[in-house]
Motif scaffolding. Structure first.
Motif, PDB file in Angstrom:
ATOM      1  N   THR A  31       1.137  -1.291   0.165  1.00 40.98           N
ATOM      2  CA  THR A  31      -0.145  -0.213  -0.052  1.00 40.98           C
ATOM      3  C   THR A  31       0.895   1.390  -0.231  1.00 40.98           C
ATOM      4  O   THR A  31       1.588   1.158   0.488  1.00 40.98           O
ATOM      5  CB  THR A  31      -1.002  -0.083   0.945  1.00 40.98           C
ATOM      6  N   ILE A  32       0.399   2.022  -0.727  1.00 44.03           N
ATOM      7  CA  ILE A  32       1.322   3.429  -1.006  1.00 44.03           C
ATOM      8  C   ILE A  32       0.042   4.384  -1.094  1.00 44.03           C
ATOM      9  O   ILE A  32      -0.835   4.215  -1.487  1.00 44.03           O
ATOM     10  CB  ILE A  32       1.747   3.704  -1.972  1.00 44.03           C
ATOM     11  N   ILE A  33       1.111   5.346  -0.761  1.00 41.48           N
ATOM     12  CA  ILE A  33       0.266   6.522  -0.748  1.00 41.48           C
ATOM     13  C   ILE A  33       0.676   7.892  -1.680  1.00 41.48           C
ATOM     14  O   ILE A  33       1.446   7.659  -2.056  1.00 41.48           O
ATOM     15  CB  ILE A  33       0.544   7.575   0.707  1.00 41.48           C
ATOM     16  N   ALA A  34      -0.456   8.065  -3.306  1.00 42.35           N
ATOM     17  CA  ALA A  34      -0.253   9.249  -4.080  1.00 42.35           C
ATOM     18  C   ALA A  34      -0.391  10.727  -4.027  1.00 42.35           C
ATOM     19  O   ALA A  34      -2.679  10.498  -3.404  1.00 42.35           O
ATOM     20  CB  ALA A  34      -0.866   8.284  -4.981  1.00 42.35           C
ATOM     21  N   THR A  35      -0.471  11.640  -4.050  1.00 44.38           N
ATOM     22  CA  THR A  35      -0.167  13.105  -3.397  1.00 44.38           C
ATOM     23  C   THR A  35      -0.178  13.613  -5.022  1.00 44.38           C
ATOM     24  O   THR A  35       0.761  13.606  -5.231  1.00 44.38           O
ATOM     25  CB  THR A  35       0.969  13.538  -2.312  1.00 44.38           C
ATOM     26  N   ALA A  36      -0.792  14.067  -5.179  1.00 44.07           N
ATOM     27  CA  ALA A  36      -0.809  14.838  -6.173  1.00 44.07           C
ATOM     28  C   ALA A  36      -0.696  16.259  -5.986  1.00 44.07           C
ATOM     29  O   ALA A  36      -1.656  16.424  -5.760  1.00 44.07           O
ATOM     30  CB  ALA A  36      -2.379  15.051  -7.318  1.00 44.07           C
ATOM     31  N   ASN A  37      -0.413  17.281  -6.720  1.00 40.15           N
ATOM     32  CA  ASN A  37       0.497  17.967  -5.991  1.00 40.15           C
ATOM     33  C   ASN A  37       0.256  19.707  -7.561  1.00 40.15           C
ATOM     34  O   ASN A  37       1.095  19.353  -8.398  1.00 40.15           O
ATOM     35  CB  ASN A  37       1.844  18.534  -5.387  1.00 40.15           C
ATOM     36  N   LEU A  83      -5.765   4.999  -8.726  1.00 41.64           N
ATOM     37  CA  LEU A  83      -4.836   5.829  -9.147  1.00 41.64           C
ATOM     38  C   LEU A  83      -4.960   5.168 -10.995  1.00 41.64           C
ATOM     39  O   LEU A  83      -4.607   3.604 -10.443  1.00 41.64           O
ATOM     40  CB  LEU A  83      -3.309   5.441  -8.799  1.00 41.64           C
ATOM     41  N   THR A  84      -5.145   5.625 -11.429  1.00 39.52           N
ATOM     42  CA  THR A  84      -4.625   5.897 -12.905  1.00 39.52           C
ATOM     43  C   THR A  84      -3.530   6.675 -13.786  1.00 39.52           C
ATOM     44  O   THR A  84      -3.742   7.459 -13.634  1.00 39.52           O
ATOM     45  CB  THR A  84      -6.534   5.876 -13.622  1.00 39.52           C
ATOM     46  N   ALA A  85      -3.133   6.788 -14.589  1.00 37.39           N
ATOM     47  CA  ALA A  85      -1.858   6.781 -15.092  1.00 37.39           C
ATOM     48  C   ALA A  85      -2.589   6.820 -16.915  1.00 37.39           C
ATOM     49  O   ALA A  85      -2.659   6.015 -16.957  1.00 37.39           O
ATOM     50  CB  ALA A  85      -0.437   6.483 -14.879  1.00 37.39           C
ATOM     51  N   THR A  98      -1.237  11.978 -17.307  1.00 39.14           N
ATOM     52  CA  THR A  98      -2.474  11.978 -16.467  1.00 39.14           C
ATOM     53  C   THR A  98      -3.070  11.551 -14.940  1.00 39.14           C
ATOM     54  O   THR A  98      -3.110  10.494 -15.509  1.00 39.14           O
ATOM     55  CB  THR A  98      -3.868  13.125 -17.525  1.00 39.14           C
ATOM     56  N   TRP A  99      -2.309  12.202 -14.393  1.00 39.54           N
ATOM     57  CA  TRP A  99      -2.951  11.080 -12.934  1.00 39.54           C
ATOM     58  C   TRP A  99      -3.878  11.278 -11.978  1.00 39.54           C
ATOM     59  O   TRP A  99      -3.860  12.607 -12.168  1.00 39.54           O
ATOM     60  CB  TRP A  99      -1.318  11.072 -11.893  1.00 39.54           C
ATOM     61  N   SER A 100      -4.470  10.752 -11.960  1.00 43.68           N
ATOM     62  CA  SER A 100      -5.580  10.489 -11.284  1.00 43.68           C
ATOM     63  C   SER A 100      -5.902  10.041  -9.915  1.00 43.68           C
ATOM     64  O   SER A 100      -5.525   8.463 -10.377  1.00 43.68           O
ATOM     65  CB  SER A 100      -7.534  10.288 -12.900  1.00 43.68           C
ATOM     66  N   LEU A 101      -6.545  11.093  -8.995  1.00 43.62           N
ATOM     67  CA  LEU A 101      -6.873  10.017  -8.740  1.00 43.62           C
ATOM     68  C   LEU A 101      -8.642   9.943  -7.792  1.00 43.62           C
ATOM     69  O   LEU A 101      -8.818  10.773  -7.874  1.00 43.62           O
ATOM     70  CB  LEU A 101      -5.937  10.711  -6.748  1.00 43.62           C
ATOM     71  N   THR A 102      -8.945   8.564  -7.579  1.00 44.21           N
ATOM     72  CA  THR A 102     -10.289   8.835  -7.026  1.00 44.21           C
ATOM     73  C   THR A 102     -11.014   8.029  -6.507  1.00 44.21           C
ATOM     74  O   THR A 102     -10.255   7.376  -5.918  1.00 44.21           O
ATOM     75  CB  THR A 102     -10.444   7.802  -8.358  1.00 44.21           C
ATOM     76  N   ARG A 112     -12.444  13.010  -7.023  1.00 40.45           N
ATOM     77  CA  ARG A 112     -11.539  13.010  -8.282  1.00 40.45           C
ATOM     78  C   ARG A 112     -10.990  14.471  -8.026  1.00 40.45           C
ATOM     79  O   ARG A 112     -11.070  15.249  -8.666  1.00 40.45           O
ATOM     80  CB  ARG A 112     -12.127  12.467  -9.452  1.00 40.45           C
ATOM     81  N   ALA A 113      -9.501  14.151  -8.571  1.00 44.08           N
ATOM     82  CA  ALA A 113      -8.265  14.804  -8.535  1.00 44.08           C
ATOM     83  C   ALA A 113      -7.024  14.210  -9.689  1.00 44.08           C
ATOM     84  O   ALA A 113      -6.971  13.381  -9.553  1.00 44.08           O
ATOM     85  CB  ALA A 113      -7.779  15.172  -7.409  1.00 44.08           C
ATOM     86  N   GLU A 114      -6.555  15.111 -10.881  1.00 39.98           N
ATOM     87  CA  GLU A 114      -5.693  15.153 -11.569  1.00 39.98           C
ATOM     88  C   GLU A 114      -4.780  16.145 -11.119  1.00 39.98           C
ATOM     89  O   GLU A 114      -5.468  17.422 -11.743  1.00 39.98           O
ATOM     90  CB  GLU A 114      -6.531  15.111 -12.974  1.00 39.98           C
TER      91      GLU A 114
END
Length: 143
Positions: A31-37, A83-85, A98-102, A112-114
């Motif tokens: 398990t990882i944490i993905a952070t969009a900035n 997480l979608t790329a 485009t990295w989508s966090l949903t 959703r954040a991209e």
């Protein structure tokens, strides 16, 4: 790559980035944490992946192998689609990912954040694929 528990993708001054951080691992699931900035945006989500499935690093490796271009968009998603790329070839040998966090609840999106990062299609993409593989490996094999 940041410290051993963090990997920053993109992040050139004034550009968007995706940060991956170690969270938890066992023999079956990492398990990882993905952070969009990006400007005014900071969103994080937990992402489950298998240590041995190749997953994101294999997807990025395939993009690197096809550095001369392709048509359309190529997509990878984590197991739960948190997480979608989505990668599209751009001019001058660059790929926009485009990295989508949903966040989902009962098959419906809660939010959703991209962010979009731009990466050189050849050597830089190969290096990124290797860095992601090493990052996932380090999560499952703590020193």
């Amino acid at each position: 790559m940041g410290d051993s528990g963090e990997l920053i993708i993109g992040g050139r001054p004034g550009a968007a980035s995706l940060t991956l951080t170690h969270d938890n691992a066992d023999d079956y699931v990492t398990t990882i944490i993905a952070t969009a900035n990006d400007a005014g945006l900071n969103a994080s989500i937990r992402v489950a992946t298998s240590p041995g499935d190749g997953g994101l690093s294999a997807f990025l490796g395939e993009l690197a192998e096809n550095f001369r271009s392709w048509e359309g968009t190529r997509t990878w998603s984590s197991w739960g689609r948190e997480l979608t790329a989505s990668a599209a070839f751009r001019s001058r040998g660059h790929v926009a990912i485009t990295w989508s966090l949903t966040r989902r609840f009962a098959e419906e999106e809660e939010w959703r954040a991209e962010v979009t990062t731009v990466i050189e299609a050849g050597a830089e993409m190969s290096a990124l694929a290797s860095e992601v593989a090493a990052f996932i490996s380090a999560a499952t094999d703590p020193a």
